[in-house]
Design a protein around this motif. Structure first.
Motif, PDB file in Angstrom:
ATOM      1  N   GLN A 205      -7.530  11.513   5.872  1.00 16.20           N
ATOM      2  CA  GLN A 205      -6.364  11.626   5.094  1.00 16.20           C
ATOM      3  C   GLN A 205      -5.589  12.849   5.172  1.00 16.20           C
ATOM      4  O   GLN A 205      -4.510  12.919   4.776  1.00 16.20           O
ATOM      5  CB  GLN A 205      -7.254  11.710   3.498  1.00 16.20           C
ATOM      6  CG  GLN A 205      -7.882  10.424   3.167  1.00 16.20           C
ATOM      7  CD  GLN A 205      -8.590  10.432   1.896  1.00 16.20           C
ATOM      8  OE1 GLN A 205      -9.274  11.337   1.581  1.00 16.20           O
ATOM      9  NE2 GLN A 205      -8.527   9.220   1.025  1.00 16.20           N
TER      10      GLN A 205
ATOM     11  N   GLN B  39     -12.334   2.463   3.959  1.00 19.18           N
ATOM     12  CA  GLN B  39     -12.295   3.573   3.562  1.00 19.18           C
ATOM     13  C   GLN B  39     -12.146   4.710   4.165  1.00 19.18           C
ATOM     14  O   GLN B  39     -12.926   5.065   5.264  1.00 19.18           O
ATOM     15  CB  GLN B  39     -13.564   3.921   2.604  1.00 19.18           C
ATOM     16  CG  GLN B  39     -13.724   5.142   1.838  1.00 19.18           C
ATOM     17  CD  GLN B  39     -12.997   5.108   0.547  1.00 19.18           C
ATOM     18  OE1 GLN B  39     -12.684   4.220   0.040  1.00 19.18           O
ATOM     19  NE2 GLN B  39     -12.170   6.255   0.428  1.00 19.18           N
ATOM     20  N   PRO B  40     -10.997   5.539   4.318  1.00 18.59           N
ATOM     21  CA  PRO B  40     -10.687   6.433   5.203  1.00 18.59           C
ATOM     22  C   PRO B  40     -11.514   7.630   5.064  1.00 18.59           C
ATOM     23  O   PRO B  40     -12.085   7.961   3.918  1.00 18.59           O
ATOM     24  CB  PRO B  40      -9.197   6.702   4.782  1.00 18.59           C
ATOM     25  CG  PRO B  40      -9.015   6.305   3.461  1.00 18.59           C
ATOM     26  CD  PRO B  40     -10.018   5.177   3.080  1.00 18.59           C
TER      27      PRO B  40
ATOM     28  N   ASN C 238      -1.528   5.493   2.789  1.00 20.54           N
ATOM     29  CA  ASN C 238      -2.507   4.466   3.322  1.00 20.54           C
ATOM     30  C   ASN C 238      -1.618   3.791   4.679  1.00 20.54           C
ATOM     31  O   ASN C 238      -2.289   3.214   5.248  1.00 20.54           O
ATOM     32  CB  ASN C 238      -2.852   3.654   2.354  1.00 20.54           C
ATOM     33  CG  ASN C 238      -3.787   4.235   1.650  1.00 20.54           C
ATOM     34  OD1 ASN C 238      -4.541   5.404   1.803  1.00 20.54           O
ATOM     35  ND2 ASN C 238      -4.090   3.903   0.178  1.00 20.54           N
ATOM     36  N   THR C 239      -0.226   3.673   4.564  1.00 24.57           N
ATOM     37  CA  THR C 239       0.512   3.093   5.708  1.00 24.57           C
ATOM     38  C   THR C 239      -0.006   3.917   6.969  1.00 24.57           C
ATOM     39  O   THR C 239      -0.221   3.298   8.038  1.00 24.57           O
ATOM     40  CB  THR C 239       1.978   3.030   5.402  1.00 24.57           C
ATOM     41  OG1 THR C 239       2.072   2.347   4.196  1.00 24.57           O
ATOM     42  CG2 THR C 239       2.761   2.536   6.510  1.00 24.57           C
TER      43      THR C 239
ATOM     44  N   ILE D  79       0.827  -1.184   0.076  1.00 30.74           N
ATOM     45  CA  ILE D  79       0.046  -0.021  -0.022  1.00 30.74           C
ATOM     46  C   ILE D  79       0.971   1.277  -0.152  1.00 30.74           C
ATOM     47  O   ILE D  79       2.137   1.145   0.272  1.00 30.74           O
ATOM     48  CB  ILE D  79      -1.077  -0.200   1.445  1.00 30.74           C
ATOM     49  CG1 ILE D  79      -0.229   0.062   2.551  1.00 30.74           C
ATOM     50  CG2 ILE D  79      -1.920  -1.161   1.254  1.00 30.74           C
ATOM     51  CD1 ILE D  79      -1.086   0.479   3.648  1.00 30.74           C
TER      52      ILE D  79
ATOM     53  N   ILE E 123      -2.450   5.946   7.478  1.00 31.73           N
ATOM     54  CA  ILE E 123      -3.766   5.630   7.783  1.00 31.73           C
ATOM     55  C   ILE E 123      -4.293   4.562   8.368  1.00 31.73           C
ATOM     56  O   ILE E 123      -5.143   4.412   9.113  1.00 31.73           O
ATOM     57  CB  ILE E 123      -4.756   5.940   6.483  1.00 31.73           C
ATOM     58  CG1 ILE E 123      -4.472   7.406   5.703  1.00 31.73           C
ATOM     59  CG2 ILE E 123      -6.235   5.793   6.592  1.00 31.73           C
ATOM     60  CD1 ILE E 123      -5.256   7.609   4.558  1.00 31.73           C
ATOM     61  N   SER E 124      -3.553   3.524   8.162  1.00 29.01           N
ATOM     62  CA  SER E 124      -3.943   1.921   8.704  1.00 29.01           C
ATOM     63  C   SER E 124      -3.549   2.167  10.016  1.00 29.01           C
ATOM     64  O   SER E 124      -4.116   1.146  10.678  1.00 29.01           O
ATOM     65  CB  SER E 124      -3.031   1.108   8.117  1.00 29.01           C
ATOM     66  OG  SER E 124      -1.508   1.212   8.568  1.00 29.01           O
TER      67      SER E 124
ATOM     68  N   LEU F 284      -4.344  -1.455   4.404  1.00 27.68           N
ATOM     69  CA  LEU F 284      -5.665  -0.805   4.788  1.00 27.68           C
ATOM     70  C   LEU F 284      -6.912  -1.380   3.863  1.00 27.68           C
ATOM     71  O   LEU F 284      -6.766  -1.672   2.847  1.00 27.68           O
ATOM     72  CB  LEU F 284      -5.489   0.622   4.107  1.00 27.68           C
ATOM     73  CG  LEU F 284      -6.468   1.734   4.488  1.00 27.68           C
ATOM     74  CD1 LEU F 284      -6.825   1.955   5.689  1.00 27.68           C
ATOM     75  CD2 LEU F 284      -6.448   3.001   3.815  1.00 27.68           C
TER      76      LEU F 284
END
Length: 481
Positions: free
Chosen positions: A379, A373-374, A358-359, A354, A361-362, A370
């Motif tokens: 974000q 849906q963030p 997104n790393t 990813i 956000i995980s 992930l």
């Protein structure tokens, strides 16, 4: 025979999937010892891959006059661990994979060079490694695995050795022993060091090279004092004001300031009848910041894994976390939502493709990868972390294509992104250059003073002190001898 062990003449090489190094001119001669310095993603490890023959030479000429090459690196350690993990596939044949014994790996025959068994005997004693020879490889700690790879490399009698952050993961005593061993063998082996810490540079180094953006900016002999001073200026950190990005509001939990976040009573961990630690009582109150100390194999990571639930023996111990007694029906997610976590083993396990964004956000979802849906706010916060870590230009780069140092920074941000009540940092600065190491230490200090997060910090380097951490737990106090 040429005095050049390695010679690069106008070399252009493709390293990894998308990293190109060009116009490389460099020679390593017999009895020379080099240290490669530079920031994360500067090309230090990529250059080592070229001289090890693990890159595609597009143009120019690379010549080697070495009988035996050896390498110590995070990637090598990871490859050995992954090879062991593949043995778990044996369960499809209804066979229990027991793993490889340590001495089998250590004394694997070398077709090109007989092993130095006398040196093996000396080093296993010097590094207090003899008791581990009958253990299974997968039971070794990170530091013990690093010792295994070091001893294995030395006894294969290389004439050139590449050491990429060789001190990472070693406790202070083991690091001191490695410095002594390197000095003793420096008359027989030429060495190339890749180091992020100036204080780890061995005294016997003869040459320096500084890399930036895939280029050797300049190189010089140690005797050139003017060039040395210029290099130190380049490495000097001009500390900037750091502002931690906000949390994703509102949080779905609250912490009682009078209730212990963590409480362990008479905790004990045993592997193969060996007691790792015993009779450990530990209580962590909100805003009470702790540093965990102990030599390699003393049980620091085992203890932290009891807290996170990643050690199965957590259900055999009396553990209270955030008001839940472990094993009383709580879900793993009820515990993990309160915790931010980074460790060497977690880094090894984060094998996903990813993006960098997104790393981070995980971390909101406590997942490797992930799968949700963030929100726009998540974000936005993740982008602020990228900006803080000077990684905005790598927002869309897959995690597994980034340098180790950049990966580490992302995982640290991932652990902090949700402002967890408990933040566990198990050797967070491994693999970071001097600038990013100081940046992360400053971030941790900010976290300690935030009033919202309690920190548990594991570190082998005395100089990496964190202002605000004034509680200490020494694992040696809970071991049987």
């Amino acid at each position: 025979m040429s005095n050049h062990l390695i010679s690069l003449n106008q070399v252009c090489a493709q390293v990894y999937q998308d990293y190109l190094m060009s116009d490389l001119n460099w020679q390593i001669e017999q009895n020379q010892h080099w240290v490669l310095l530079g920031g994360n993603s500067s090309g230090k490890s990529a250059l080592s891959q070229i001289i090890l023959g693990q890159a595609e030479i597009i143009s120019g000429e690379l010549t080697r006059h070495t009988k035996q090459l050896a390498c110590i690196s995070f990637e090598q350690q990871q490859a050995l661990i992954e090879a062991e993990l593949k043995k778990d596939d044996a369960d499809i044949l209804d066979v229990i994979a027991e793993g490889t014994q340590v001495e089998t790996i250590l004394f694997e025959p070398n077709a090109n060079q007989p092993l130095d068994l006398d040196l093996a005997d000396k080093l296993t004693q010097d590094f207090e490694f003899s008791p581990l020879l009958k253990r299974k490889f997968r039971d070794l700690s990170t530091g013990e695995t690093r010792k295994l790879l070091l001893i294995k490399a030395f006894i294969n009698c290389p004439d050139l050795m590449v050491l990429d952050e060789p001190f990472d993961g070693l406790d202070a005593k083991s690091a001191q022993q490695l410095q002594q061993t390197l000095t003793e063998l420096s008359g027989k082996i030429s060495m190339v060091f890749i180091l992020n810490r100036v204080d780890e540079i061995p005294d016997f180094i003869t040459h320096y090279a500084y890399l930036k953006a895939g280029q050797i900016e300049f190189s010089f002999a140690k005797s050139n004092q003017a060039a040395y001073e210029q290099l130190m200026q380049l490495l000097h950190l001009q500390t900037a004001t750091l502002t931690i990005p906000p949390a994703d509001a509102p949080v779905s939990y609250s912490i009682n300031p009078k209730q212990a976040l963590v409480k362990l009573t008479q905790a004990k961990v045993v592997y193969d009848e060996k007691v790792i630690f015993d009779k450990l009582n530990w209580q962590i109150m909100p805003n009470q910041h702790w540093q965990l100390t102990g030599k390699n194999g003393s049980g620091k990571t085992c203890l932290l894994n009891l807290i996170t639930g990643d050690n199965p023996q957590c259900y055999q111990n009396d553990i209270w976390l955030f008001g839940f007694q472990r094993g009383s029906g709580e879900s793993i997610w009820q515990i993990k939502q309160h915790i931010g976590f980074i460790s060497n083993q977690f880094h090894l396990n984060y094998r996903v493709s990813i993006s960098a964004l997104n790393t981070i956000i995980s971390g909101f979802y406590d997942s490797i990868g992930l799968y949700n849906q963030p929100t726009r706010n998540q974000q936005k916060i993740a982008k602020l972390w990228l900006e803080l870590l000077a990684l905005s230009d790598k927002q869309d780069t897959p995690f597994n294509q980034l340098s180790f140092g950049d990966q580490r920074l992302l995982l640290i941000a991932r652990s902090m992104v949700k402002h967890p009540p408990l933040l566990i940092l198990d050797e967070p600065c491994i693999g970071l250059d001097e600038i990013n190491r100081q940046r992360v230490l400053a971030l941790i200090e900010k976290i300690c003073t935030s009033g919202t997060t309690t920190v548990i910090y594991v570190n082998h380097h005395a100089q990496d002190k964190i202002q605000g951490i004034n509680q200490f737990l020494a694992m040696e106090d809970y071991q049987s001898y």
